[in-house]
Design an enzyme around this catalytic site. Structure first.
Site, PDB file in Angstrom:
ATOM      1  N   TYR A  35     -10.538  -0.007  -3.949  1.00  0.00           N
ATOM      2  CA  TYR A  35      -9.776  -1.217  -4.239  1.00  0.00           C
ATOM      3  C   TYR A  35      -9.921  -2.763  -5.358  1.00  0.00           C
ATOM      4  O   TYR A  35      -8.830  -3.187  -5.022  1.00  0.00           O
ATOM      5  CB  TYR A  35     -10.335  -2.340  -2.702  1.00  0.00           C
ATOM      6  CG  TYR A  35      -9.841  -1.811  -1.612  1.00  0.00           C
ATOM      7  CD1 TYR A  35      -9.688  -0.442  -1.467  1.00  0.00           C
ATOM      8  CD2 TYR A  35      -9.261  -1.954  -0.829  1.00  0.00           C
ATOM      9  CE1 TYR A  35      -9.313   0.393   0.279  1.00  0.00           C
ATOM     10  CE2 TYR A  35      -8.909  -1.649   0.073  1.00  0.00           C
ATOM     11  CZ  TYR A  35      -8.785  -0.283   1.014  1.00  0.00           C
ATOM     12  OH  TYR A  35      -8.441  -0.440   2.346  1.00  0.00           O
ATOM     13  N   GLU A  84      -6.355  -6.058   5.891  1.00  0.00           N
ATOM     14  CA  GLU A  84      -6.779  -4.928   5.752  1.00  0.00           C
ATOM     15  C   GLU A  84      -7.589  -4.953   4.579  1.00  0.00           C
ATOM     16  O   GLU A  84      -8.635  -3.824   4.904  1.00  0.00           O
ATOM     17  CB  GLU A  84      -5.678  -4.142   4.694  1.00  0.00           C
ATOM     18  CG  GLU A  84      -4.369  -2.720   5.280  1.00  0.00           C
ATOM     19  CD  GLU A  84      -5.511  -2.434   3.819  1.00  0.00           C
ATOM     20  OE1 GLU A  84      -6.409  -0.946   3.338  1.00  0.00           O
ATOM     21  OE2 GLU A  84      -6.010  -2.460   2.741  1.00  0.00           O
ATOM     22  N   CYS A 133      -4.002   7.119  -1.075  1.00  0.00           N
ATOM     23  CA  CYS A 133      -5.545   7.430  -2.589  1.00  0.00           C
ATOM     24  C   CYS A 133      -6.267   7.721  -1.041  1.00  0.00           C
ATOM     25  O   CYS A 133      -7.127   8.849  -1.633  1.00  0.00           O
ATOM     26  CB  CYS A 133      -5.583   6.255  -2.842  1.00  0.00           C
ATOM     27  SG  CYS A 133      -5.965   4.801  -1.202  1.00  0.00           S
ATOM     28  N   CYS A 159      -5.398  -0.914  -6.284  1.00  0.00           N
ATOM     29  CA  CYS A 159      -4.391  -1.465  -5.493  1.00  0.00           C
ATOM     30  C   CYS A 159      -4.380  -2.791  -5.312  1.00  0.00           C
ATOM     31  O   CYS A 159      -2.886  -3.710  -5.472  1.00  0.00           O
ATOM     32  CB  CYS A 159      -4.767  -0.186  -4.093  1.00  0.00           C
ATOM     33  SG  CYS A 159      -5.732  -0.703  -3.260  1.00  0.00           S
ATOM     34  N   GLU A 196      -0.326   1.348   9.875  1.00  0.00           N
ATOM     35  CA  GLU A 196      -1.279   2.704  10.391  1.00  0.00           C
ATOM     36  C   GLU A 196      -1.091   2.772  11.401  1.00  0.00           C
ATOM     37  O   GLU A 196      -0.315   2.682  12.938  1.00  0.00           O
ATOM     38  CB  GLU A 196      -2.766   1.897  10.261  1.00  0.00           C
ATOM     39  CG  GLU A 196      -3.271   0.858   8.959  1.00  0.00           C
ATOM     40  CD  GLU A 196      -2.844   0.563   7.796  1.00  0.00           C
ATOM     41  OE1 GLU A 196      -1.864  -0.038   8.453  1.00  0.00           O
ATOM     42  OE2 GLU A 196      -2.966   1.041   6.889  1.00  0.00           O
ATOM     43  N   THR A 203      -3.725   5.061   7.741  1.00  0.00           N
ATOM     44  CA  THR A 203      -2.997   4.091   6.604  1.00  0.00           C
ATOM     45  C   THR A 203      -2.100   6.038   6.614  1.00  0.00           C
ATOM     46  O   THR A 203      -2.637   6.938   5.699  1.00  0.00           O
ATOM     47  CB  THR A 203      -3.569   4.626   5.624  1.00  0.00           C
ATOM     48  OG1 THR A 203      -4.479   3.040   5.817  1.00  0.00           O
ATOM     49  CG2 THR A 203      -2.225   3.599   4.305  1.00  0.00           C
ATOM     50  N   HIS A 242     -12.795   5.877  -2.023  1.00  0.00           N
ATOM     51  CA  HIS A 242     -11.838   4.896  -1.135  1.00  0.00           C
ATOM     52  C   HIS A 242     -12.410   2.863  -1.495  1.00  0.00           C
ATOM     53  O   HIS A 242     -11.137   2.485  -2.047  1.00  0.00           O
ATOM     54  CB  HIS A 242     -12.431   4.850   0.561  1.00  0.00           C
ATOM     55  CG  HIS A 242     -10.423   4.988   0.846  1.00  0.00           C
ATOM     56  ND1 HIS A 242      -9.361   4.917   0.106  1.00  0.00           N
ATOM     57  CD2 HIS A 242     -10.076   4.186   1.383  1.00  0.00           C
ATOM     58  CE1 HIS A 242      -8.594   4.791   0.769  1.00  0.00           C
ATOM     59  NE2 HIS A 242      -8.611   3.789   1.657  1.00  0.00           N
ATOM     60  N   CYS A 296       0.761  -1.085   0.411  1.00  0.00           N
ATOM     61  CA  CYS A 296       0.288   0.291  -0.518  1.00  0.00           C
ATOM     62  C   CYS A 296       0.797   1.359   0.054  1.00  0.00           C
ATOM     63  O   CYS A 296       1.588   1.072   0.270  1.00  0.00           O
ATOM     64  CB  CYS A 296      -0.915  -0.055   1.232  1.00  0.00           C
ATOM     65  SG  CYS A 296      -1.795   1.148   1.280  1.00  0.00           S
TER      66      CYS A 296
END
Lengths: 87, 498
Positions: free
Chosen positions: B295, B442, B102, B298, B256, B189, B291, B98
């Site tokens: 997914y 995650e 974003c 990424c 995080e 994050t 968001h 990650c």
């Protein structure tokens, strides 16, 4: 007043699009309705926020892309019609 | 714009208060545990200067006309939304991790859209403030962290019902020059290696919860901000060398932190919502839509690396041509590309909001993320299946570096003859890193837990319409098109058959 109704393709409606047409035809008895862009006002009716019905429309039009309730549908149309009559 | 090196240098100028494993972090950029996360974020900067990738990583600001990093861009078309997920897949492939940036991108876009609507209703000036803030972020090429999830305390109680009122971030004082906020945000994050923190409410609020309806931005080193960096499975392997981590350069997931705001002052020009409780749910939903769109970009980029690692392991172990291995790797590809389809679909089906900015289709964005709460578990299972039990039994890097045991490991953990044992070990460690540990939870909880997506999917799909369709097909309700096709009613048509 000539009102053109333009629907999107209706692939995955989030509400029943025909409700808008029914309201207009019921409440605006002095208007003529067509499924054509050749009109004084075009009412674009999209089934979702993608808004395909209004994608290639120009000139005088109003656009619905969600169900907002009967009162708001009429208010939006009547406001636009008043604007057109004034001009 | 900054390049990767300049980004890392920019972090050295900040003095955030960060704790990890009982010690205060002196330099985020240089700490061995945090540095891989920094490197992953730096990739978002570096690729903007590579002519092979700049078309995706850069954009033109609609506010200034300047060339900017796409992570600071406000999406102006569905093509922008598509380019965003293309960018995320690319960066997943380049980092196997990650890259964290974003969240801030989604936060500025959600604020841009929502502040416009707040101003329209209340005559406030949030949208202009948001625009000015975005110009600042674009000009300085900053990385803001997006902080939404409150610590929540007793989940059965609303924010105003909590015994400790600070369990949701809230306004404790309004002053002439700004506001004072208190509370904490969890699981944030990239927070420790960001320049700024953007705070938003975490849920829908009611009229007696105006103090919780607050959105703002502060620098990471603002007075009163403390961050406690979270542990990850195997995080201290980073201190043991570059093999056991699996992905020593870029770590796993984002890194995080728990962010605590102890009476932090926010000047009015950085306050983007202050009491408009009726817009809290919109801000949450718009941010979540952006968001959740991500997914299938990424995570699929990271899956590409895992699929490659699994295929490499298969070759290194001499099983690449076994039909069941080919089938399992093909299944991994199928699962990953299905998620990619979802991200592309919700982007192409995006639309223009009253603010002029575009957002993805919320129903499809939630479907994207819900698939990500499931499919990575399956593609990870397949990777572990193909790799074999050695994925959890490999000797340590220290034993491999020890001359006494290295020769034994080299001899007995050899795969096919022409591949060095170390390469096999490195590849298996990469499979371990990507398929075990922080990566999977995650996928489950990042951008919201599965039930959050289910709620949105139920709310956004038109179940009544589907029931109506079924009644028409089943012959319970009249089918106007059938009548036109046949020229007679269904009743007449079928009576002839009886």
């Amino acid at each position: 007043m000539r009102i053109g109704i333009k629907y999107c393709g209706g692939c995955n409606e989030s509400y029943k699009r025909e409700m808008i047409e029914e309201i207009l035809k019921r409440e605006l008895k002095n208007c003529q309705f067509f499924y054509s862009n050749n009109a004084d006002l075009i009412v674009c009716i999209s089934g979702c926020k993608k808004g395909c019905a209004a994608e290639k429309v120009s000139g005088n039009f109003v656009h619905f892309d969600e169900w907002v309730g009967e009162n708001k549908v009429l208010t939006k149309i009547k406001t636009k019609l008043s604007e057109l009559l004034r001009s | 714009m900054m390049n990767g090196k300049q980004y890392i240098e920019s972090l050295r100028k900040l003095k955030p208060r960060i704790y990890f494993m009982g010690r205060k972090i002196e330099s985020v950029a240089d700490d061995p545990v945090l540095a891989p996360h920094v490197n992953a974020a730096a990739m978002t900067y570096e690729l903007a200067f590579d002519p092979r990738y700049e078309d995706i990583i850069t954009a033109t600001s609609h506010l200034t006309g300047e060339k900017i990093n796409r992570f600071t861009h406000i999406h102006q078309s569905t093509e922008d939304l598509v380019k965003k997920v293309r960018m995320l897949r690319l960066l997943g492939q380049k980092t196997g991790s990650c890259f964290q940036r974003c969240v801030g991108c989604d936060a500025i876009n959600a604020l841009y859209i929502t502040s416009y609507d707040i101003d329209k209703k209340y005559g406030t000036e949030y949208h202009e403030r948001v625009k000015e803030y975005i110009k600042y972020v674009q000009k300085e090429d900053l990385m803001p962290a997006g902080a939404m999830t409150d610590v929540k305390g007793d989940r059965s109680k609303r924010p105003s019902q909590q015994v400790d009122k600070d369990l949701y971030v809230r306004i404790v004082e309004k002053r002439e020059d700004g506001i004072i906020v208190r509370g904490a945000k969890a699981h944030i994050t990239g927070a420790v290696n960001s320049h700024e923190i953007i705070v938003m409410p975490t849920r829908a609020l009611e009229a007696d919860e105006k103090e919780y309806a607050v959105a703002f931005a502060v620098p990471v080193d603002a007075e009163g901000v403390t961050m406690i960096f979270g542990r990850q499975t195997n995080d201290l392997r980073r201190l043991d060398g570059d093999v056991d981590c699996g992905n020593a350069k870029y770590a796993t997931v984002g890194g995080e932190a728990l962010i605590i705001f102890e009476d932090v002052f926010v000047p009015w020009e950085r306050v983007f919502m202050c009491g408009e409780y009726d817009f809290a749910s919109q801000l949450v939903e718009v941010f979540a839509t952006f968001h959740r769109q991500n997914y299938g970009g990424c995570k699929v980029g990271v899956a590409d690396v895992l699929i490659g690692a699994t295929a490499n392991v298969a070759e290194m172990q001499g099983i690449a041509k076994a039909p069941h291995v080919i089938d399992k790797i093909t299944e991994m590809i199928h699962l990953a590309e299905t998620c990619w389809c979802c991200s592309l679909a919700c982007s192409y089906e995006g639309y223009k909001t009253p603010s002029g900015a575009y957002m993805p289709n919320p129903l499809l964005a939630n479907v994207t993320k819900l698939n990500i709460t499931r499919f990575p578990y399956e593609w990870s299972r397949l990777a572990q299946d193909v790799t074999g039990g050695i994925v959890i039994t490999l000797p340590s890097e220290k034993d491999y570096r020890n001359p006494e045991t290295r020769k034994l490991i080299d001899k007995y953990l050899k795969g096919v003859a022409d591949v060095p044992t170390e390469h096999r070990i490195r590849m298996i460690r990469l499979v371990e890193n990507l398929s075990i540990g922080a990566e999977l939870p995650e996928s489950m909880h990042g951008a919201g837990s599965p039930q959050a997506q289910k709620i949105m999917i139920a709310r956004r799909s038109n179940l009544e319409m589907k029931k109506e369709m079924a009644k028409i097909i089943a012959g319970i309700k009249p089918d106007e098109h059938f009548k036109r096709i046949r020229g007679i009613s269904e009743e007449e048509f079928f009576s002839k058959l009886k």
